[in-house]
Design a protein around this motif. Structure first.
Motif, PDB file in Angstrom:
ATOM      1  N   UNK A  55     -49.559 -26.549  12.119  1.00 14.71           N
ATOM      2  CA  UNK A  55     -48.277 -26.851  12.230  1.00 14.71           C
ATOM      3  C   UNK A  55     -47.628 -26.136  13.237  1.00 14.71           C
ATOM      4  N   UNK A  56     -47.589 -25.016  13.054  1.00 12.65           N
ATOM      5  CA  UNK A  56     -46.773 -23.908  13.746  1.00 12.65           C
ATOM      6  C   UNK A  56     -47.349 -24.298  15.177  1.00 12.65           C
ATOM      7  N   UNK A  57     -48.493 -24.030  15.588  1.00  9.68           N
ATOM      8  CA  UNK A  57     -49.101 -24.132  16.852  1.00  9.68           C
ATOM      9  C   UNK A  57     -48.811 -25.643  17.471  1.00  9.68           C
ATOM     10  N   UNK A  58     -48.987 -26.588  16.602  1.00  9.91           N
ATOM     11  CA  UNK A  58     -48.698 -27.778  17.154  1.00  9.91           C
ATOM     12  C   UNK A  58     -47.289 -27.986  17.677  1.00  9.91           C
ATOM     13  N   UNK A  59     -46.516 -27.586  16.988  1.00 10.54           N
ATOM     14  CA  UNK A  59     -44.802 -27.551  17.080  1.00 10.54           C
ATOM     15  C   UNK A  59     -44.522 -26.808  18.484  1.00 10.54           C
ATOM     16  N   UNK A  60     -45.180 -25.567  18.503  1.00 13.01           N
ATOM     17  CA  UNK A  60     -45.146 -24.951  20.011  1.00 13.01           C
ATOM     18  C   UNK A  60     -45.561 -25.823  21.233  1.00 13.01           C
ATOM     19  N   UNK A  61     -46.430 -26.421  20.842  1.00 16.03           N
ATOM     20  CA  UNK A  61     -47.519 -27.375  22.083  1.00 16.03           C
ATOM     21  C   UNK A  61     -46.573 -28.550  22.162  1.00 16.03           C
ATOM     22  N   UNK A  62     -45.902 -29.193  21.117  1.00 11.14           N
ATOM     23  CA  UNK A  62     -44.928 -30.314  21.298  1.00 11.14           C
ATOM     24  C   UNK A  62     -43.756 -30.131  22.029  1.00 11.14           C
TER      25      UNK A  62
END
Lengths: 330, 330
Positions: free
Chosen positions: B164-171
């Motif tokens: 979730x954390x990583x995906x949020x940064x990517x988004x």
DNA sequence: AAAAGATGGCAACAATCAAAGATGTGGCAA
DNA sequence: TTGCCACATCTTTGATTGTTGCCATCTTTT
């Protein structure tokens, strides 16, 4: 679960021999010790600590009673307690006094499941403590004044801390200084308030009761008290919060009303909790020697346990930590 | 210290009768009960909890083992544990696993001084736990994976949280994302890292080992790791710290070098500790359902204690808390 | 006289410890 | 060389810790 009996049987010795062997009492021949240890190992024997405690009539454990295990407890203090306890080969358990008479803390206090107790829980009554303490069952209180045999007090000089805080505000040119109090029955709060009063007196500022508002040491109460202060129209020049948690609540209340700290109002807290450094502006506050208080408390317990005579009362100094929540108007 | 014998003698009844009377077993006439209670009161009798525990072969206490009593422990989790424990009429003691084999935690685990145990202490070894757990002595672990009879695991979905954390940064348009890890032997850390890796993979970003720097969950290590990151010249666009404490250390390192967060670099933490909301900028992070984890853990212990059958493994969901430490570059 | 109610005696619980018992060693005289 | 005793070392017996709960005994009631 294997008992020492099983071990003895398997090793072909008497129970007591097994006990001696396992406890390293030197009366037993090395060969027997080996035999017993082997048997214990085979059976995965673990001594029953409870039975052992019962016979020895001591537990090698001291308890730290907190009013709330999950509370924002002074971790420095706990660290002090912990280090000294384990340095002496004792165990430390922490228990909570939530639940009043039924609480774990009270139970441990009454039923002597430990060898000594450190109390930091305002909801344990004085009489409870006085009743429990006795020769060979020392109790150290960190949060109250209590004269009784076998009860020691380690106190932080809250009165002087309150004085220091107030004096600092005065030195910075503030005259109208509000005091947001802790619970009326809190000893710490009362001492801090005394310090506040005596500082006002010393600098010839008359105390005005409108500047005293009640809180209960929670952030929420600091927030509410500050709202009330703001609602009184005339804002004081400075506010002395009886602890940092409330000061942080106050900070929030001021921020919501667009009142700048410290430009429009100066504030000071008490405790120097970890957060104090991180709020905005960083909170000027009074630091307590928490590690020392904890370490001293346990140290005293061990002294009493070995029947050394000690003073009944200790007072630790406080210190002002200057940050950026107070403006100099002098 | 008066024993039940003294009480019995004073009340003029047999020891067993006194025991029944004091414990509210209904076989005794009200008159006798009164007589015994009076005698107990007169003598200031308190039962010896240890003897009672020994005879009953249970303690009505459950232990919470923490790697450090004074640590920045999830107070929400402890609250969950505490509430469920006392709601079931049991006592809760917290003990520390500092000191390895000699620690209080290990002692309690081995010597069965309590009826059940909740472990949140990475320095207690798996084998220790497996050895201790048995029928009627349930152990719940909150910080590892461990398959064994009588051992239950309650886990927060760290892997998904890391994702979730990583995906949020990517988004938010970040591609070069550094990962500041916890200790290599931390299960939580490894899961979070797995989540990080799988998010990168899913969005076709190749993992670069230069973006992985080791920390150990302390603020200090976050600070150091960040310094190292800065020293690498080329700064990543975002940093995922395996916990909030390290993120706060990182914040400090960035501030010292005049690198603005989130303008120059975005950061995200994990845990949602109390401080996260107060640092500047407020930290975007992953929240764990800590209260629920604690409450569930105790609940399971009671189920096992009453021999109900339960699942061996529980996984609790995490949640993204958006604050202001991540900039949207998308 | 049987049932019901109240109370007492005593053996666990698992370990420890003091004191008594067992075993072994060596010295010395017969 | 053998037998006896003193002495030291090792081991066991048995009491003890405070409480609980089974079972037996003794009243009292129906």
């Amino acid at each position: 679960m294997a008992t020492i009996k099983d071990v003895a049987k398997r090793a072909g010795v008497a129970v007591s021999t097994a006990s001696y062997a396992l406890n390293g009492v030197k009366k037993v021949s090395p060969a027997t010790v080996a035999k017993v240890q082997k048997a214990a190992e085979d059976l995965n024997y673990q001594k029953n600590g409870i039975a052992s405690d019962l016979k020895r009539t001591q537990t090698n454990t001291i308890a730290l009673m907190l009013s709330d295990l999950s509370g924002p407890y002074y971790s420095e203090l706990i660290k002090g307690v912990q280090e000294v306890t384990s340095a002496n080969g004792y165990d430390l358990v922490a228990c909570s006094s939530i639940g009043g008479e039924q609480s774990t803390a009270i139970k441990f206090l009454k039923e002597k499941r430990v060898d000594g107790v450190i109390v930091l829980a305002h909801n344990i009554s004085d009489s409870m403590i006085v009743n429990a303490a006795r020769e060979n069952f020392p109790v150290v209180v960190l949060d109250r004044e209590l004269e009784s045999d076998h009860v020691l007090q380690v106190e932080v000089d809250n009165r002087h801390g309150g004085f220091l805080a107030t004096e600092y505000l005065i030195h910075n040119g503030h005259q109208n200084i509000a005091y947001i109090s802790g619970p009326y029955n809190s000893h710490d709060n009362n001492k801090r308030f005394q310090g506040y009063r005596s500082a006002l007196e010393q600098y010839n500022i008359t105390y005005q009761s409108k500047w005293k508002i009640s809180g209960d040491f929670t952030r929420e109460s600091g927030y509410r008290a500050t709202k009330m202060l703001i609602a009184q129209h005339h804002l004081p020049e400075a506010v002395f919060y009886a602890n940092d948690e409330m000061a942080i609540g106050g900070l929030q209340a001021f921020a919501e009303k667009g009142i700048a700290v410290p430009e429009n109002v100066s504030i000071i807290g008490f405790d120097d909790i970890q957060l104090a450094e991180y709020v905005s502006p960083p909170l000027t506050t009074i630091r307590q020697p928490k590690y020392e208080a904890g370490a001293l408390a346990v140290h005293l317990i061990f002294q009493l346990l070995t029947s050394e005579s000690v003073d009944r009362h200790y007072n630790l100094a406080t210190e002002l930590i200057e940050r950026q929540s107070v403006q100099n108007n002098a």
